[in-house]
Design an enzyme around this catalytic site. Structure first.
Site, PDB file in Angstrom:
ATOM      1  N   ARG A 238       0.822  -1.218   0.000  1.00 23.99           N
ATOM      2  CA  ARG A 238       0.000   0.000   0.000  1.00 23.99           C
ATOM      3  C   ARG A 238       0.856   1.268   0.000  1.00 23.99           C
ATOM      4  O   ARG A 238       0.471   2.280   0.594  1.00 23.99           O
ATOM      5  CB  ARG A 238      -0.944   0.052   1.213  1.00 23.99           C
TER       6      ARG A 238
ATOM      7  N   ARG B 186      -3.304   6.691   1.082  1.00 25.43           N
ATOM      8  CA  ARG B 186      -3.784   7.924   1.733  1.00 25.43           C
ATOM      9  C   ARG B 186      -2.793   8.602   2.654  1.00 25.43           C
ATOM     10  O   ARG B 186      -2.999   9.738   3.047  1.00 25.43           O
ATOM     11  CB  ARG B 186      -5.088   7.621   2.480  1.00 25.43           C
TER      12      ARG B 186
ATOM     13  N   ARG C  83      -6.554  11.439  -5.827  1.00 28.00           N
ATOM     14  CA  ARG C  83      -7.806  10.723  -5.557  1.00 28.00           C
ATOM     15  C   ARG C  83      -8.997  11.678  -5.705  1.00 28.00           C
ATOM     16  O   ARG C  83     -10.016  11.322  -6.277  1.00 28.00           O
ATOM     17  CB  ARG C  83      -7.726  10.144  -4.145  1.00 28.00           C
TER      18      ARG C  83
ATOM     19  N   ASP D 145      -6.628  -2.679  -7.544  1.00 27.73           N
ATOM     20  CA  ASP D 145      -7.152  -3.318  -6.333  1.00 27.73           C
ATOM     21  C   ASP D 145      -7.496  -4.766  -6.652  1.00 27.73           C
ATOM     22  O   ASP D 145      -7.796  -5.095  -7.803  1.00 27.73           O
ATOM     23  CB  ASP D 145      -8.395  -2.593  -5.817  1.00 27.73           C
TER      24      ASP D 145
ATOM     25  N   TYR E 129     -14.630 -11.506   0.142  1.00 23.21           N
ATOM     26  CA  TYR E 129     -15.293 -10.213  -0.102  1.00 23.21           C
ATOM     27  C   TYR E 129     -16.521 -10.393  -0.984  1.00 23.21           C
ATOM     28  O   TYR E 129     -17.534  -9.726  -0.798  1.00 23.21           O
ATOM     29  CB  TYR E 129     -14.323  -9.216  -0.751  1.00 23.21           C
TER      30      TYR E 129
HETATM   31  O1  CP3 Z   1       0.055   0.663  -3.175  1.00 27.82           O
HETATM   32  C1  CP3 Z   1      -0.362  -0.492  -3.362  1.00 27.82           C
HETATM   33  O2  CP3 Z   1      -0.208  -1.432  -2.576  1.00 27.82           O
HETATM   34  C2  CP3 Z   1      -1.035  -0.812  -4.690  1.00 27.82           C
HETATM   35  C3  CP3 Z   1      -2.446  -0.775  -4.751  1.00 27.82           C
HETATM   36  C4  CP3 Z   1      -3.312  -1.687  -3.884  1.00 27.82           C
HETATM   37  C5  CP3 Z   1      -4.520  -1.238  -3.311  1.00 27.82           C
HETATM   38  N1  CP3 Z   1      -5.152  -2.309  -2.750  1.00 27.82           N
HETATM   39  C6  CP3 Z   1      -4.998   0.147  -3.369  1.00 27.82           C
HETATM   40  C7  CP3 Z   1      -6.050   0.592  -2.447  1.00 27.82           C
HETATM   41  C8  CP3 Z   1      -3.181  -3.043  -3.573  1.00 27.82           C
HETATM   42  C9  CP3 Z   1      -2.053  -4.011  -3.874  1.00 27.82           C
HETATM   43  C10 CP3 Z   1      -4.374  -3.432  -2.869  1.00 27.82           C
HETATM   44  C11 CP3 Z   1      -4.632  -4.803  -2.417  1.00 27.82           C
HETATM   45  C12 CP3 Z   1      -5.851  -5.101  -1.638  1.00 27.82           C
HETATM   46  N2  CP3 Z   1      -7.096  -4.511  -1.756  1.00 27.82           N
HETATM   47  C13 CP3 Z   1      -5.953  -6.124  -0.664  1.00 27.82           C
HETATM   48  C14 CP3 Z   1      -4.858  -7.085  -0.271  1.00 27.82           C
HETATM   49  C15 CP3 Z   1      -3.863  -6.470   0.640  1.00 27.82           C
HETATM   50  C16 CP3 Z   1      -4.419  -5.993   1.957  1.00 27.82           C
HETATM   51  O3  CP3 Z   1      -4.265  -4.792   2.200  1.00 27.82           O
HETATM   52  O4  CP3 Z   1      -4.937  -6.799   2.701  1.00 27.82           O
HETATM   53  C17 CP3 Z   1      -7.264  -6.096  -0.167  1.00 27.82           C
HETATM   54  C18 CP3 Z   1      -7.844  -7.002   0.910  1.00 27.82           C
HETATM   55  C19 CP3 Z   1      -7.971  -5.083  -0.868  1.00 27.82           C
HETATM   56  C20 CP3 Z   1      -9.404  -4.704  -0.725  1.00 27.82           C
HETATM   57  C21 CP3 Z   1      -9.535  -3.315  -0.247  1.00 27.82           C
HETATM   58  N3  CP3 Z   1      -9.313  -2.189  -1.024  1.00 27.82           N
HETATM   59  C22 CP3 Z   1      -9.891  -2.886   1.051  1.00 27.82           C
HETATM   60  C23 CP3 Z   1     -10.223  -3.806   2.219  1.00 27.82           C
HETATM   61  C24 CP3 Z   1      -9.891  -1.495   1.033  1.00 27.82           C
HETATM   62  C25 CP3 Z   1     -10.327  -0.591   2.147  1.00 27.82           C
HETATM   63  C26 CP3 Z   1      -9.337  -0.491   3.225  1.00 27.82           C
HETATM   64  C27 CP3 Z   1      -8.374   0.593   2.944  1.00 27.82           C
HETATM   65  O5  CP3 Z   1      -7.181   0.409   3.170  1.00 27.82           O
HETATM   66  O6  CP3 Z   1      -8.833   1.676   2.528  1.00 27.82           O
HETATM   67  C28 CP3 Z   1      -9.476  -1.072  -0.265  1.00 27.82           C
HETATM   68  C29 CP3 Z   1      -9.294   0.319  -0.733  1.00 27.82           C
HETATM   69  C30 CP3 Z   1      -7.960   0.694  -1.277  1.00 27.82           C
HETATM   70  N4  CP3 Z   1      -7.193  -0.088  -2.080  1.00 27.82           N
HETATM   71  C31 CP3 Z   1      -7.307   1.943  -1.115  1.00 27.82           C
HETATM   72  C32 CP3 Z   1      -6.116   1.886  -1.832  1.00 27.82           C
HETATM   73  C33 CP3 Z   1      -5.098   2.976  -2.007  1.00 27.82           C
HETATM   74  C34 CP3 Z   1      -7.846   3.129  -0.341  1.00 27.82           C
HETATM   75  C35 CP3 Z   1      -8.952   3.708  -1.160  1.00 27.82           C
HETATM   76  C36 CP3 Z   1      -9.091   5.202  -1.081  1.00 27.82           C
HETATM   77  O7  CP3 Z   1      -8.283   5.912  -1.696  1.00 27.82           O
HETATM   78  O8  CP3 Z   1     -10.049   5.624  -0.453  1.00 27.82           O
END
Ligand code: CP3
Length: 349
Positions: free
Chosen positions: A28, A32, A41, A78, A154
């Site tokens: 990640r 944010r 964003r 994602d 999910y």
């Molecule tokens: O920088 C990176 O790692 C690359 C992009 C990336 C994102 N999600 C962007 C993201 C990657 C590799 C993921 C993987 C992901 N997404 C996983 C596996 C890894 C983990 O963290 O467990 C999972 C379970 C998800 C599903 C997901 N997406 C969740 C549960 C959430 C909400 C929780 C959170 O951290 O906000 C997201 C949203 C998400 N994915 C954001 C980002 C940058 C935040 C969204 C926003 O900008 O509001």
């Protein structure tokens, strides 16, 4: 063509060569905690819009590399774009986490597309091609997908929740239907990863965030077997494809994972004992991890100490420095800089 390929320390480590200073990236790392990400964003509108606009997704991918000089960039996307491409409704409300239309029964699963719509994912492949043109030559590009089990949790529950009970329940009550969903995710993920490799990624990571909630039998069936199939089928089409596995929270089942899943590297969460990990992971398999994201959030001497312990603990092994899970949104940028100085200044003990 006789092009000289630049050395990428991350790929050296993935290929089993110990690096004097371990390569580093963060799960990640685009997100944010970065003011420039928050601005991007806002510009994109929704989160999926950001994922599916190649110029913006490429910019999000490059931001952390530009700011910190990480050794790898991870594709900005994602894991839930796969349910989206299977025809399930997926929404991301700011601060709420993802919301999907839950799959409650056999009929709702049968109702999904039989195959992932790869045309819908074309912007992801285009993002990869754009990033490749702009990335510094020593920086690797990592693609990814969710492991079928984690994506299915999910899809069934419609969101993330403690223990991911709805998917575990469905897997027990109707294993045949659940198995069909997993099969569809395996096939879709293989094609998805193959297309990422063809677009230019150097390696991929398979995120199994919810691997740790399953008992031994279910772990074998829903985590190990599907990821094994993905590794095998991707490599049949992209020989030598470099794959990192991230089975979060599996504790002592790590032994079975590294024995059975043919990954180049295994990414460790922060709860695992490093001595145990060293004793279970074959010498030829690269280790990645395992800084607690809360330690990075806290910073200070706790951070310094933990960074030193990790460097010391894995100094004689092929190793990639990373977090044990994604960086937390409140993490001060200064703590990331401090961590990098510690890793790169001191090197392994
Ligand atoms: O920088 C990176 O790692 C690359 C992009 C990336 C994102 N999600 C962007 C993201 C990657 C590799 C993921 C993987 C992901 N997404 C996983 C596996 C890894 C983990 O963290 O467990 C999972 C379970 C998800 C599903 C997901 N997406 C969740 C549960 C959430 C909400 C929780 C959170 O951290 O906000 C997201 C949203 C998400 N994915 C954001 C980002 C940058 C935040 C969204 C926003 O900008 O509001």
């Amino acid at each position: 063509m006789n092009e000289i390929q630049p050395v990428k320390p991350l790929l050296e480590a993935l290929d089993g060569r110990v690096q004097p200073i371990p390569p580093v990236w963060l799960m990640r790392q685009a997100g944010r905690y970065l003011p420039e990400y928050r601005a991007l964003r806002r510009r994109a509108g929704g989160f999926l819009e950001l994922c599916f606009k190649p110029e913006l997704a490429a910019e999000a991918t490059l931001q952390p590399v530009r700011r910190f000089g990480f050794d790898a960039s991870i594709l900005f996307s994602d894991i839930l774009v796969i349910p989206h491409a299977l025809g399930q409704r997926v929404e991301f409300d700011t601060g709420e986490g993802p919301r999907l239309e839950p799959l409650t029964d056999t009929a709702s699963i049968e109702h999904l597309r039989a195959q992932v719509d790869h045309d819908a994912l074309e912007p992801v492949y285009e993002t990869i091609r754009l990033v490749k043109q702009m990335l510094p030559p020593a920086v690797a590009l990592i693609g990814f997908c969710g492991a079928p089990w984690t994506v299915a949790t999910y899809m069934v529950a419609g969101r993330g929740m403690e223990g991911q009970v709805p998917a575990r329940r469905l897997a027990l009550e109707d294993a045949a239907t659940f198995g069909k969903l997993i099969d569809r995710l395996v096939t879709g993920s293989v094609e998805y990863l193959v297309r990422q490799f063809r677009a230019g990624v150097d390696a991929v990571q398979i995120f199994d965030t919810w691997a740790g909630v399953l008992g031994p039998r279910e772990f074998e069936r829903w985590c190990i077997a599907p990821v094994q199939r993905i590794c095998r089928d991707v490599r049949a089409r992209c020989p030598g494809a470099r794959i990192i596995g991230f089975p979060r929270g599996i504790g002592t089942a790590l032994s079975r994972y590294v024995e059975q899943v043919p990954v180049h590297a295994v990414s460790l969460d922060w709860t695992i004992d490093r001595g145990f990990a060293r004793s279970q992971i074959p010498q030829a398999m690269t280790i990645q991890g395992n800084l607690d994201p809360v330690v990075l959030l806290a910073g200070g001497s706790a951070l310094d100490q933990e960074v030193d312990d990790i460097l010391h603990g894995f100094a004689d092994r092929p190793f990639i420095f990373n977090l044990g899970h994604g960086i937390l949104p409140d993490t001060p940028v200064g703590h990331v800089e401090r961590m990098l100085r510690r890793i790169r200044g001191a090197g392994p003990a």
